[in-house]
Design a protein around this motif. Structure first.
Motif, mmCIF file in Angstrom:
data_model
loop_
_atom_site.group_PDB
_atom_site.id
_atom_site.type_symbol
_atom_site.label_atom_id
_atom_site.label_comp_id
_atom_site.label_asym_id
_atom_site.label_seq_id
_atom_site.Cartn_x
_atom_site.Cartn_y
_atom_site.Cartn_z
ATOM 1 N N LEU A 1 9.531 2.142 -3.481
ATOM 2 C CA LEU A 1 9.879 2.037 -4.883
ATOM 3 C C LEU A 1 10.144 0.576 -5.186
ATOM 4 C CD1 LEU A 1 10.489 3.325 -7.605
ATOM 5 C CD2 LEU A 1 12.837 3.656 -6.832
ATOM 6 N N GLN A 2 9.447 0.066 -6.171
ATOM 7 C CA GLN A 2 9.562 -1.340 -6.548
ATOM 8 C C GLN A 2 10.146 -1.409 -7.951
ATOM 9 O OE1 GLN A 2 5.930 -3.879 -7.198
ATOM 10 N NE2 GLN A 2 6.451 -4.474 -5.101
ATOM 11 N N LEU A 3 11.276 -2.086 -8.088
ATOM 12 C CA LEU A 3 11.912 -2.292 -9.383
ATOM 13 C C LEU A 3 11.702 -3.737 -9.783
ATOM 14 C CD1 LEU A 3 15.307 -0.475 -8.671
ATOM 15 C CD2 LEU A 3 13.243 0.488 -9.722
ATOM 16 N N SER A 4 11.242 -3.946 -11.012
ATOM 17 C CA SER A 4 11.018 -5.313 -11.486
ATOM 18 C C SER A 4 11.815 -5.529 -12.756
ATOM 19 C CB SER A 4 9.533 -5.570 -11.733
ATOM 20 O OG SER A 4 9.026 -4.670 -12.687
ATOM 21 N N GLU A 5 12.461 -6.693 -12.813
ATOM 22 C CA GLU A 5 13.300 -7.001 -13.967
ATOM 23 C C GLU A 5 12.426 -7.480 -15.114
ATOM 24 O OE1 GLU A 5 17.707 -8.252 -13.983
ATOM 25 O OE2 GLU A 5 16.511 -10.054 -13.709
ATOM 26 N N GLU A 6 12.250 -6.604 -16.087
ATOM 27 C CA GLU A 6 11.472 -6.887 -17.283
ATOM 28 C C GLU A 6 11.826 -5.813 -18.301
ATOM 29 O OE1 GLU A 6 7.185 -5.348 -16.742
ATOM 30 O OE2 GLU A 6 7.878 -5.783 -14.717
ATOM 31 N N PRO A 7 11.714 -6.102 -19.562
ATOM 32 C CA PRO A 7 12.022 -5.079 -20.558
ATOM 33 C C PRO A 7 11.034 -3.912 -20.446
ATOM 34 C CG PRO A 7 11.798 -7.240 -21.590
ATOM 35 C CD PRO A 7 11.359 -7.375 -20.159
ATOM 36 N N PRO A 8 11.530 -2.681 -20.272
ATOM 37 C CA PRO A 8 10.605 -1.543 -20.242
ATOM 38 C C PRO A 8 9.901 -1.419 -21.591
ATOM 39 C CG PRO A 8 12.760 -0.924 -19.385
ATOM 40 C CD PRO A 8 12.902 -2.285 -20.002
ATOM 41 N N LYS A 9 8.594 -1.411 -21.562
ATOM 42 C CA LYS A 9 7.798 -1.276 -22.789
ATOM 43 C C LYS A 9 7.227 0.128 -22.823
ATOM 44 C CE LYS A 9 6.593 -6.123 -22.639
ATOM 45 N NZ LYS A 9 5.678 -7.047 -22.048
ATOM 46 N N ARG A 10 7.306 0.749 -23.969
ATOM 47 C CA ARG A 10 6.786 2.103 -24.119
ATOM 48 C C ARG A 10 5.652 2.086 -25.135
ATOM 49 N NH1 ARG A 10 9.129 2.682 -19.897
ATOM 50 N NH2 ARG A 10 11.296 3.228 -19.785
ATOM 51 N N SER A 11 4.482 2.485 -24.698
ATOM 52 C CA SER A 11 3.366 2.626 -25.622
ATOM 53 C C SER A 11 2.451 3.707 -25.071
ATOM 54 C CB SER A 11 2.604 1.312 -25.789
ATOM 55 O OG SER A 11 2.046 0.907 -24.572
ATOM 56 N N GLY A 12 2.219 4.725 -25.851
ATOM 57 C CA GLY A 12 1.353 5.807 -25.405
ATOM 58 C C GLY A 12 1.999 6.645 -24.324
ATOM 59 N N ALA A 13 1.196 7.093 -23.390
ATOM 60 C CA ALA A 13 1.675 7.975 -22.328
ATOM 61 C C ALA A 13 2.638 7.242 -21.410
ATOM 62 C CB ALA A 13 0.494 8.499 -21.518
ATOM 63 N N GLN A 14 3.582 7.988 -20.865
ATOM 64 C CA GLN A 14 4.557 7.421 -19.941
ATOM 65 C C GLN A 14 4.369 8.052 -18.569
ATOM 66 O OE1 GLN A 14 8.626 6.962 -21.279
ATOM 67 N NE2 GLN A 14 9.358 7.770 -19.350
ATOM 68 N N VAL A 15 4.436 7.253 -17.543
ATOM 69 C CA VAL A 15 4.342 7.745 -16.180
ATOM 70 C C VAL A 15 5.650 8.436 -15.817
ATOM 71 C CG1 VAL A 15 4.144 7.021 -13.770
ATOM 72 C CG2 VAL A 15 2.733 5.944 -15.519
ATOM 73 N N THR A 16 5.556 9.550 -15.103
ATOM 74 C CA THR A 16 6.743 10.233 -14.587
ATOM 75 C C THR A 16 6.699 10.177 -13.073
ATOM 76 O OG1 THR A 16 6.789 11.750 -16.470
ATOM 77 C CG2 THR A 16 8.021 12.400 -14.511
ATOM 78 N N LEU A 17 7.762 9.695 -12.461
ATOM 79 C CA LEU A 17 7.882 9.680 -11.011
ATOM 80 C C LEU A 17 8.465 11.026 -10.596
ATOM 81 C CD1 LEU A 17 7.823 8.276 -8.251
ATOM 82 C CD2 LEU A 17 10.064 7.297 -8.787
ATOM 83 N N ARG A 18 7.650 11.872 -9.981
ATOM 84 C CA ARG A 18 8.083 13.207 -9.550
ATOM 85 C C ARG A 18 8.284 13.184 -8.036
ATOM 86 N NH1 ARG A 18 7.384 16.143 -14.053
ATOM 87 N NH2 ARG A 18 5.611 15.639 -15.401
ATOM 88 N N LEU A 19 9.458 13.624 -7.618
ATOM 89 C CA LEU A 19 9.809 13.598 -6.207
ATOM 90 C C LEU A 19 10.045 15.012 -5.691
ATOM 91 C CD1 LEU A 19 12.306 10.640 -6.489
ATOM 92 C CD2 LEU A 19 9.985 10.538 -5.596
ATOM 93 N N GLY A 20 9.319 15.377 -4.654
ATOM 94 C CA GLY A 20 9.525 16.675 -4.015
ATOM 95 C C GLY A 20 10.736 16.614 -3.105
ATOM 96 N N VAL A 21 11.591 17.626 -3.201
ATOM 97 C CA VAL A 21 12.801 17.719 -2.381
ATOM 98 C C VAL A 21 12.871 19.115 -1.779
ATOM 99 C CG1 VAL A 21 14.075 15.970 -3.702
ATOM 100 C CG2 VAL A 21 14.210 18.372 -4.395
ATOM 101 N N PRO A 22 13.622 19.294 -0.685
ATOM 102 C CA PRO A 22 13.702 20.623 -0.076
ATOM 103 C C PRO A 22 14.324 21.683 -0.999
ATOM 104 C CG PRO A 22 14.434 18.964 1.485
ATOM 105 C CD PRO A 22 14.257 18.276 0.153
ATOM 106 N N ASP A 23 15.300 21.288 -1.838
ATOM 107 C CA ASP A 23 16.009 22.259 -2.672
ATOM 108 C C ASP A 23 16.387 21.618 -4.004
ATOM 109 O OD1 ASP A 23 17.768 24.080 -3.858
ATOM 110 O OD2 ASP A 23 18.858 24.492 -2.007
ATOM 111 N N ALA A 24 15.570 21.849 -5.032
ATOM 112 C CA ALA A 24 15.817 21.247 -6.344
ATOM 113 C C ALA A 24 17.160 21.690 -6.911
ATOM 114 C CB ALA A 24 14.687 21.598 -7.314
ATOM 115 N N SER A 25 17.543 22.920 -6.670
ATOM 116 C CA SER A 25 18.821 23.428 -7.180
ATOM 117 C C SER A 25 19.997 22.653 -6.580
ATOM 118 C CB SER A 25 18.955 24.923 -6.867
ATOM 119 O OG SER A 25 20.177 25.420 -7.347
ATOM 120 N N ALA A 26 19.949 22.386 -5.289
ATOM 121 C CA ALA A 26 21.018 21.627 -4.630
ATOM 122 C C ALA A 26 21.061 20.198 -5.168
ATOM 123 C CB ALA A 26 20.818 21.624 -3.121
#
Length: 116
Positions: A49-74
């Motif tokens: 995961l790379q974080l870069s210091e810059e103003p988040p710009k929103r235009s059009g579709a947005q990427v979603t970071l989806r992470l698989g985990v053993p137990d979403a409820s937990a």
């Protein structure tokens, strides 16, 4: 093509604050590296995961970071205990449990677990 690794980059307004938030939420203990000025990178499961210091710009579709985990409820309960604002925990019988949320900069995130 043979992919050997994946790095996901997200824009953040305040790099030190974002690093603290991601470390707490994703329970990251590995050290970060600084591949370039204003950029940090650390390992989250099978991705970097790379974080870069810059103003988040929103235009059009947005990427979603989806992470698989053993137990979403937990994870839903754990993150609720940390005070993270989460969407509804959804259960799709025979398929998946998941919930969506955002980081403090508005980057879309989601956690899911497969169910039978």
């Amino acid at each position: 093509m043979k992919v050997t690794s994946v790095t996901v980059g997200l824009p953040v307004r305040d790099l030190p604050a974002a690093e603290r938030w991601y470390r707490r939420v994703f329970e990251v203990s590995t050290p970060s590296v600084e591949p370039a000025p204003g950029v940090i990178e650390f390992v989250v499961g099978p991705i970097d995961l790379q974080l870069s210091e810059e103003p988040p710009k929103r235009s059009g579709a947005q990427v979603t970071l989806r992470l698989g985990v053993p137990d979403a409820s937990a994870e839903y309960e754990r993150l609720t205990g940390l005070g993270v604002i989460l969407g509804t925990l959804e259960h799709v019988p025979g398929a998946v449990d998941y919930f969506d949320f955002t980081d403090p900069d508005g980057n879309a995130l989601s956690m899911y677990s497969l169910n039978a």
